[in-house]
Every structure is written in C-alpha cells, then in structure tokens.
Design a protein around this motif. Structure first.
Motif, PDB file in Angstrom:
ATOM      1  N   PHE A 220      30.518  59.545  85.828  1.00 11.43           N
ATOM      2  CA  PHE A 220      31.173  58.574  84.953  1.00 11.43           C
ATOM      3  C   PHE A 220      30.226  58.144  83.838  1.00 11.43           C
ATOM      4  O   PHE A 220      29.010  58.125  84.004  1.00 11.43           O
TER       5      PHE A 220
ATOM      6  N   ASN B 144      37.862  48.813  84.173  1.00 11.75           N
ATOM      7  CA  ASN B 144      37.416  50.075  83.591  1.00 11.75           C
ATOM      8  C   ASN B 144      37.552  50.092  82.078  1.00 11.75           C
ATOM      9  O   ASN B 144      37.284  51.116  81.441  1.00 11.75           O
TER      10      ASN B 144
ATOM     11  N   ASP C 200      33.860  54.430  95.156  1.00 12.32           N
ATOM     12  CA  ASP C 200      33.250  53.329  94.400  1.00 12.32           C
ATOM     13  C   ASP C 200      32.859  52.238  95.389  1.00 12.32           C
ATOM     14  O   ASP C 200      33.433  51.143  95.397  1.00 12.32           O
TER      15      ASP C 200
ATOM     16  N   ARG D 221      29.651  50.775  85.109  1.00  8.05           N
ATOM     17  CA  ARG D 221      29.886  49.379  84.704  1.00  8.05           C
ATOM     18  C   ARG D 221      28.561  48.614  84.639  1.00  8.05           C
ATOM     19  O   ARG D 221      28.329  47.824  83.719  1.00  8.05           O
TER      20      ARG D 221
ATOM     21  N   THR E  32      30.335  55.685  79.789  1.00  4.22           N
ATOM     22  CA  THR E  32      31.110  54.787  78.942  1.00  4.22           C
ATOM     23  C   THR E  32      31.370  55.452  77.605  1.00  4.22           C
ATOM     24  O   THR E  32      30.562  56.236  77.106  1.00  4.22           O
TER      25      THR E  32
ATOM     26  N   PRO F  76      40.232  57.332  82.580  1.00  7.86           N
ATOM     27  CA  PRO F  76      39.347  56.435  83.331  1.00  7.86           C
ATOM     28  C   PRO F  76      39.190  56.920  84.770  1.00  7.86           C
ATOM     29  O   PRO F  76      39.781  57.937  85.158  1.00  7.86           O
ATOM     30  N   PRO F  77      38.411  56.226  85.591  1.00  6.39           N
ATOM     31  CA  PRO F  77      38.287  56.609  87.007  1.00  6.39           C
ATOM     32  C   PRO F  77      39.647  56.602  87.701  1.00  6.39           C
ATOM     33  O   PRO F  77      40.565  55.866  87.322  1.00  6.39           O
TER      34      PRO F  77
ATOM     35  N   ARG G 265      35.927  59.148  83.225  1.00  4.97           N
ATOM     36  CA  ARG G 265      35.673  60.130  84.295  1.00  4.97           C
ATOM     37  C   ARG G 265      35.236  61.457  83.685  1.00  4.97           C
ATOM     38  O   ARG G 265      35.847  61.948  82.743  1.00  4.97           O
TER      39      ARG G 265
ATOM     40  N   THR H 171      29.037  56.740  90.265  1.00  2.00           N
ATOM     41  CA  THR H 171      30.235  55.975  90.602  1.00  2.00           C
ATOM     42  C   THR H 171      30.690  55.172  89.385  1.00  2.00           C
ATOM     43  O   THR H 171      29.891  54.896  88.484  1.00  2.00           O
ATOM     44  N   PRO H 172      31.962  54.747  89.369  1.00  2.65           N
ATOM     45  CA  PRO H 172      32.403  53.870  88.281  1.00  2.65           C
ATOM     46  C   PRO H 172      31.579  52.593  88.184  1.00  2.65           C
ATOM     47  O   PRO H 172      31.277  52.126  87.088  1.00  2.65           O
TER      48      PRO H 172
ATOM     49  N   ASP I  36      38.508  57.930  93.473  1.00  3.87           N
ATOM     50  CA  ASP I  36      37.091  58.170  93.203  1.00  3.87           C
ATOM     51  C   ASP I  36      36.256  57.177  94.010  1.00  3.87           C
ATOM     52  O   ASP I  36      36.481  55.965  93.927  1.00  3.87           O
TER      53      ASP I  36
ATOM     54  N   ILE J 156      35.264  52.928  80.801  1.00  2.00           N
ATOM     55  CA  ILE J 156      34.579  53.775  81.768  1.00  2.00           C
ATOM     56  C   ILE J 156      35.381  55.071  81.870  1.00  2.00           C
ATOM     57  O   ILE J 156      36.593  55.046  82.098  1.00  2.00           O
TER      58      ILE J 156
END
Length: 372
Positions: free
Chosen positions: A219, A283, A148, A245, A221, A141-142, A296, A240-241, A146, A294
């Motif tokens: 990023f 995430n 955000d 999302r 999913t 994940p992120p 990376r 970005t994460p 990172d 989510i």
C-alpha cells in the motif's frame, strides 16, 4: 515452435483452483468486483527489489522483502543475509560455513553482484513491477479482506506478509488472480512514453521471463492533482493499510511542518487531519485543499526458465557497493583518518527542529498506546 500441452514449462503456466477457505473465497469475489469498479491497470511508481533463495523443494523463498527502490539496496540486504547465516553457522560450530558466509558478505561490500551461491543455496536479487487498479473515481483503495491487524501508530508492528513467501509459478491461484497475472504479463510501456531503454528492456523481459507470480499486495498514498490526475505520494512499501496511514500521519505531523517551517497555528489543520486519520482509520483524507488516498498496489515478479527476473539495465542504480562508496568518499576528503569518532555531531537549528517534531510524535504515540 509453439509449446502445447504437456510441453509447456511450469514457469509459463497459470494454474487456477477453487479457493481453499471462506476468506479466500471472499477475497476472490472482491478481486472480481475490483475489475468492474477499477477496470484500468496502470504502472505504479518504479520497480522494487528483494532477495530470494532457491529452495530444494522447488520455487524461490523471499528472504528480504521487496521494499528496496534500487538494486544496490537489495544487494546490501543480501550481504546482511550472509552475515546472519555466518552467525548461525558460528552457533552450530561450523567454522568452514562461517568462513564461506563471511567471504560472500565481504565480496558484496565491494562488488555489484546480483547472484551468489552460499552454503549450497542460490541467492538472487529479484525485481518486481508495481501496478494499481484505477477507475472513474481514481486508484483502488484497500479491500476489506486485506490484512490490517494493527492500530494507529503501530503499523510497523504488523507482520511482513512477503517474508517467507514462496515464488512458485506452478502454485495454484484463484480465478481473479490468474486473470490479473495474464494482464500484467502482457503489459509493456507504449513507445515514446518512457526513457530510452525502458521499453526495450520490457520487451526483452517478456521473452526471457514470460511467466510470473503475484506477491502479497502492498500500500502507498496517492494525491489527486489537477484535472483529477492522481500521483504517488509515497513508495509502495507499506505491508498494511495502517502502515501507509501511519506514514501519512507522520508526514502531516512532522515532515510537512518541518519542511515548510510552519508555526503552531499553521500546523493546526494538519494535526487535526492526522487526528482524524487515526480516529477513523479512513482510506481517504481531505485537508488544506488536498485529497489523499491509501492505494492498493499489486506486485508481479517475472519468471523465466532459471527463476525470478533480476535487475534490468535500465533500472536506476545510483549508489555503488558500500566499501566502494567509502573509498570514494575518502578519496574526495569527505572521510579522513583525523576525524575524532567521539566528537558529537552538532545539529543546525533546522535539523534540531526536525528532531523535536519527531520526538513529539513518538511521545504522542507512546501515550496513545498506554491509554489503549
């Protein structure tokens, strides 16, 4: 003959230096910890494409971010860059510059050109490969470091961290990034695991473009499927994460209800999951028996003696240039001179429902911004 010592060209070197600040130092530690928690490096989705410009000072500047899934998409972006340059030249009173830029832009509308020199600068469609780290728990994940910076619904407002990025293999990196670069450069598809031509093109690229540069992470999913296998649910184009999302929330509130023709009762669990995603900025999200994360994504641009790698013969490129496509549609009778451009387009009931769901989501986001 092996290249040794000072004879090694810059594009084949990997320079490692100390972090240039506390944030960079923490990021390097997180990258090293990720090697232990997520030891496997796997190809993610397909390649992405962008536009780069050669700099007089060395290296290539990213002028159109690596978000395109086909080379022609990036070529269209390069043509748009030439039109913007034409506008700049017009404001500067440079008639010759305007003519040169427009001539290049118009050529891009008819020809599949991956490189052009305009106003003395070389522009190129460049290719990046996408990878994810994975471990026993699934894809990485992120990371906490990172960037955000935006809240729910505003992921699209975050800056593009790839725009203006300089692709320079001589630039120093941290220890973890340097090791990762070595790993990615050594990766080629295993024989029999890819369609014909993919492995051959990858082996060829390892010789023609043996160096590489890591772009800022993006990023996407991914969903856990049967037997714990994860599969991508989106492209790796979210900068970005939170942008990823937001894309997932849009799927839950708009696209899935529309595609499945869900009524209000059936939509409720999806809406609740999207609300939880916004409230917690998590995430990982579990809903309706599904687990989505989510993820990376690392991106590598291969470098050779003449700069970044362009599209490969095996890369899917289904659409022709825009004017060629327009001409084909006219020949097929899809576009005619008899069409009345002022006649409004009538949407069918199913498409009207999509528009209504989208407008509902936009109104919800607008209300949320007003309340914050």
């Amino acid at each position: 003959m092996a290249e040794l010592g000072d004879n090694v060209p810059a594009y084949r070197t990997i320079r490692v230096s100390e972090p240039d600040g506390p944030v960079a130092a923490v990021a390097d530690v997180e990258a090293w910890q990720a090697r232990e928690a997520y030891p496997d490096v796997l190809a993610a989705a397909g390649p992405v494409f962008g536009v780069v410009r050669e700099r007089d000072a060395g290296g290539w500047e990213v002028v159109s971010s690596f978000t395109d899934l086909a080379p022609q998409d990036a070529r269209d972006g390069m043509g748009a860059q030439f039109r913007m340059l034409a506008q700049e030249r017009e404001r500067a009173g440079d008639a010759a510059g305007v003519e040169e830029c427009m001539r290049a832009a118009e050529r891009m509308e008819w020809e599949a050109v991956d490189e052009m020199t305009v106003l003395g600068s070389r522009f190129r469609v460049a290719r990046a490969e996408c990878f994810v780290r994975s471990g026993p728990d699934g894809p990485e994940p992120p990371r906490p470091t990172d960037p955000d910076p935006t809240g729910p619904g505003d992921g699209h407002r975050a800056p593009d961290f790839t725009a203006g990025f300089v692709i320079d293999p001589a630039a120093a990196t941290g220890m973890s990034a340097g090791i990762l670069k070595m790993e990615l450069l050594a990766m080629v598809p295993v024989a029999g695991t890819e369609p014909p031509g993919v492995r051959e093109d990858a082996l060829r690229a390892a010789h023609t473009h043996p160096g590489g540069v890591l772009l800022p992470a993006t990023f996407m999913t991914a969903e856990r499927g049967p037997r714990g296998r994860w599969r991508p649910e989106s492209t790796c184009s979210s900068s970005t994460p939170q942008a990823a999302r937001d894309g997932l929330a849009m799927q839950l509130r708009v696209m899935i209800p529309w595609q499945r023709r869900l009524d209000a009762a059936a939509r409720a669990p999806l809406m609740a999951a999207a609300d939880r995603l916004d409230a917690e900025r998590c995430n990982e999200l579990e809903f309706a028996g599904r687990l989505v994360r989510i993820v990376r994504v690392e991106r590598l641009v291969r470098i050779g003696p003449d700069g970044p790698e362009g599209p490969r013969p095996c890369d899917p490129d289904p659409q022709p240039p825009v004017m060629v496509q327009h001409q084909q549609l006219r020949e097929q009778g899809v576009i005619t001179d008899d069409e009345d451009e002022d006649t409004p387009i009538e949407l069918d009931e199913h498409t009207q429902r999509l528009a209504a769901l989208y407008e509902e989501e936009e109104a919800r986001r607008k209300t949320r911004r007003a309340e914050c």
